[in-house]
Design a protein around this motif. Sequence first.
Motif, PDB file in Angstrom:
ATOM      1  N   GLY A 113     -68.304  15.782  39.186  1.00  0.00           N
ATOM      2  CA  GLY A 113     -68.148  17.237  39.111  1.00  0.00           C
ATOM      3  C   GLY A 113     -69.447  17.999  39.282  1.00  0.00           C
ATOM      4  O   GLY A 113     -69.566  19.142  38.831  1.00  0.00           O
ATOM      5  N   ASP A 114     -70.425  17.379  39.943  1.00  0.00           N
ATOM      6  CA  ASP A 114     -71.726  18.026  40.136  1.00  0.00           C
ATOM      7  C   ASP A 114     -71.711  19.129  41.194  1.00  0.00           C
ATOM      8  O   ASP A 114     -72.681  19.880  41.304  1.00  0.00           O
ATOM      9  N   PHE A 115     -70.624  19.219  41.975  1.00  0.00           N
ATOM     10  CA  PHE A 115     -70.577  20.204  43.056  1.00  0.00           C
ATOM     11  C   PHE A 115     -69.527  21.268  42.785  1.00  0.00           C
ATOM     12  O   PHE A 115     -68.396  20.966  42.415  1.00  0.00           O
ATOM     13  N   ALA A 116     -69.906  22.510  43.022  1.00  0.00           N
ATOM     14  CA  ALA A 116     -68.958  23.621  42.965  1.00  0.00           C
ATOM     15  C   ALA A 116     -68.121  23.623  44.243  1.00  0.00           C
ATOM     16  O   ALA A 116     -66.931  23.925  44.209  1.00  0.00           O
ATOM     17  N   LEU A 117     -68.756  23.274  45.349  1.00  0.00           N
ATOM     18  CA  LEU A 117     -68.107  23.191  46.656  1.00  0.00           C
ATOM     19  C   LEU A 117     -68.640  21.955  47.368  1.00  0.00           C
ATOM     20  O   LEU A 117     -69.814  21.612  47.223  1.00  0.00           O
ATOM     21  N   SER A 118     -67.787  21.303  48.142  1.00  0.00           N
ATOM     22  CA  SER A 118     -68.258  20.193  48.972  1.00  0.00           C
ATOM     23  C   SER A 118     -67.336  20.064  50.171  1.00  0.00           C
ATOM     24  O   SER A 118     -66.166  20.446  50.121  1.00  0.00           O
ATOM     25  N   TRP A 119     -67.888  19.526  51.265  1.00  0.00           N
ATOM     26  CA  TRP A 119     -67.111  19.342  52.487  1.00  0.00           C
ATOM     27  C   TRP A 119     -67.777  18.293  53.366  1.00  0.00           C
ATOM     28  O   TRP A 119     -68.913  17.891  53.120  1.00  0.00           O
ATOM     29  N   HIS A 120     -67.061  17.870  54.371  1.00  0.00           N
ATOM     30  CA  HIS A 120     -67.539  16.886  55.344  1.00  0.00           C
ATOM     31  C   HIS A 120     -67.518  17.554  56.719  1.00  0.00           C
ATOM     32  O   HIS A 120     -66.511  18.142  57.107  1.00  0.00           O
ATOM     33  N   PRO A 141     -74.407  22.602  44.527  1.00  0.00           N
ATOM     34  CA  PRO A 141     -74.452  22.254  43.100  1.00  0.00           C
ATOM     35  C   PRO A 141     -73.691  23.247  42.223  1.00  0.00           C
ATOM     36  O   PRO A 141     -73.675  24.455  42.474  1.00  0.00           O
ATOM     37  N   VAL A 142     -73.066  22.722  41.178  1.00  0.00           N
ATOM     38  CA  VAL A 142     -72.255  23.512  40.257  1.00  0.00           C
ATOM     39  C   VAL A 142     -73.101  24.537  39.494  1.00  0.00           C
ATOM     40  O   VAL A 142     -72.559  25.471  38.901  1.00  0.00           O
ATOM     41  N   GLN A 143     -74.413  24.408  39.546  1.00  0.00           N
ATOM     42  CA  GLN A 143     -75.330  25.373  38.924  1.00  0.00           C
ATOM     43  C   GLN A 143     -75.014  26.805  39.365  1.00  0.00           C
ATOM     44  O   GLN A 143     -75.252  27.744  38.621  1.00  0.00           O
ATOM     45  N   ILE A 144     -74.438  26.966  40.554  1.00  0.00           N
ATOM     46  CA  ILE A 144     -74.156  28.329  41.030  1.00  0.00           C
ATOM     47  C   ILE A 144     -73.190  29.056  40.101  1.00  0.00           C
ATOM     48  O   ILE A 144     -73.279  30.277  39.966  1.00  0.00           O
ATOM     49  N   ASP A 145     -72.292  28.325  39.462  1.00  0.00           N
ATOM     50  CA  ASP A 145     -71.343  28.976  38.546  1.00  0.00           C
ATOM     51  C   ASP A 145     -72.073  29.638  37.381  1.00  0.00           C
ATOM     52  O   ASP A 145     -71.730  30.747  36.977  1.00  0.00           O
ATOM     53  N   HIS A 146     -73.089  28.981  36.874  1.00  0.00           N
ATOM     54  CA  HIS A 146     -73.873  29.538  35.771  1.00  0.00           C
ATOM     55  C   HIS A 146     -74.646  30.768  36.225  1.00  0.00           C
ATOM     56  O   HIS A 146     -74.695  31.771  35.528  1.00  0.00           O
ATOM     57  N   TRP A 147     -75.250  30.673  37.407  1.00  0.00           N
ATOM     58  CA  TRP A 147     -75.993  31.817  37.932  1.00  0.00           C
ATOM     59  C   TRP A 147     -75.070  33.017  38.144  1.00  0.00           C
ATOM     60  O   TRP A 147     -75.423  34.142  37.810  1.00  0.00           O
ATOM     61  N   LEU A 148     -73.904  32.770  38.718  1.00  0.00           N
ATOM     62  CA  LEU A 148     -72.959  33.861  38.958  1.00  0.00           C
ATOM     63  C   LEU A 148     -72.517  34.497  37.642  1.00  0.00           C
ATOM     64  O   LEU A 148     -72.428  35.725  37.529  1.00  0.00           O
TER      65      LEU A 148
END
Length: 190
Positions: free
Chosen positions: A65-72, A81-88
């Motif tokens: 669960g380290d990523f807020a978004l991911s794709w190939h 990185p999920v850190q963006i949720d905290h910043w937002l």
Amino acid sequence: MDGRLIYLMGPSGSGKDSLIEAARQPLRSINGEVVRRVITRSAESVGEDAIGVSREEFEQRRDKGDFALSWHAHGLDYGIPVQIDHWLEEGRHVLVNGSRGHLAEALQRYPTLLPVLLTVQDEVLRERLMKRGRESLAEIEARLRRNRLFTAEDPLGDSQIYRLDNSGEIAVTVANLLKLLNVSAEPDRI
């Protein structure tokens, strides 16, 4: 008040990396952050300031669960990185280098995100690609064809994407990007 996720997209050579770097300090001055993506490629690869990891490490991070978004895309895995949720949540604006192909999924998770398509005139793109010297003339022409398709398509089908021209000075593009965060601004849309 929550911050705004700025979801930057654009074809190769449009200047996304240059814009991201040039916008870093101006964004900080308005309580903003720039995110480093996690990518499955070597740290020695030429390109953006990203965190290079192995495919196995990427999968482990994604599963934790380290990523807020991911794709190939293009044979690589990309993670925000999920850190963006905290910043937002702290009210910071957050600039990410996104994927046009993943925009719909990103909008599901972040319905108020600001989708920005970085564009560049063909002649400027041709000059930039020739200067960097990584592609043959045939590859440059193929990139130019993709650029025309990229900027002509509307991945949402309803003109919700803001178009930001990066054919001129980077300082002008940064100023226009910052204007997009201002509710009173009326930027051009696709």
